[in-house]
Design a protein around this motif. Sequence first.
Motif, PDB file in Angstrom:
ATOM      1  N   UNK A  29       0.775  -1.232   0.000  1.00 38.38           N
ATOM      2  CA  UNK A  29       0.000   0.000   0.000  1.00 38.38           C
ATOM      3  C   UNK A  29       0.805   1.279   0.000  1.00 38.38           C
ATOM      4  N   UNK A  30       2.127   1.202  -0.134  1.00 38.09           N
ATOM      5  CA  UNK A  30       2.935   2.423  -0.179  1.00 38.09           C
ATOM      6  C   UNK A  30       2.593   3.231  -1.432  1.00 38.09           C
ATOM      7  N   UNK A  31       2.610   4.538  -1.284  1.00 41.07           N
ATOM      8  CA  UNK A  31       2.348   5.425  -2.415  1.00 41.07           C
ATOM      9  C   UNK A  31       3.645   5.913  -3.074  1.00 41.07           C
ATOM     10  N   UNK A  32       4.781   5.552  -2.523  1.00 40.56           N
ATOM     11  CA  UNK A  32       6.051   6.008  -3.089  1.00 40.56           C
ATOM     12  C   UNK A  32       6.303   5.355  -4.444  1.00 40.56           C
ATOM     13  N   UNK A  33       6.719   6.162  -5.379  1.00 39.39           N
ATOM     14  CA  UNK A  33       7.129   5.637  -6.683  1.00 39.39           C
ATOM     15  C   UNK A  33       8.618   5.326  -6.581  1.00 39.39           C
TER      16      UNK A  33
END
Length: 181
Positions: A29-33
């Motif tokens: 669920x991380x939003x980091x690209x």
Amino acid sequence: MRVSSAAFSDLDDLADLWVELAADQRSFGSHLRADANRTPIREALARHVAADGVLVAREEGTDGAEKNDGNDGNDAEGPETGDIVGFVMFDIEAGAYEQDATRGMIRNLFVRPAYRDAGVGARLLAAAETALGDAGADTVALDVLADNDAARRFYRRHGYRPHRVELEKSMRNDTHSKEDR
């Protein structure tokens, strides 16, 4: 396995490992690209290396140069050899608010999948905790994604307990997304 301070010559390898970490965290669920943040994380790693806030675990003997010198495997002297199999990035929390405790922060901890469950993460975490304690930390904190059960178990085994809980709500619905606006 040898745990030691990272060097500036390690920055490209460390950035690659961070990209691997960030890509893996997307499944939780991380939003980091991952790759899009290679330059900013390399810069952050460089600042932490300069402040002695990055430790690496190296596989001994990968270049034939390791020797058995009888030490405990934690050595920050001299040029290091061997492939990096994990790293931890940490610092003392600095903020605008006065607090009643000095908090050490584990910013990132990553071990290559082939080296997990062999004590590498535990050694990196213990070494970072020691460095933070030596720097005056009263407590050590870190973030872990709620869905990353393996990481949560790992940290629980090492004495970490929930302190803050971050909640998130999606602003997307079935008919509209950010890209539609």
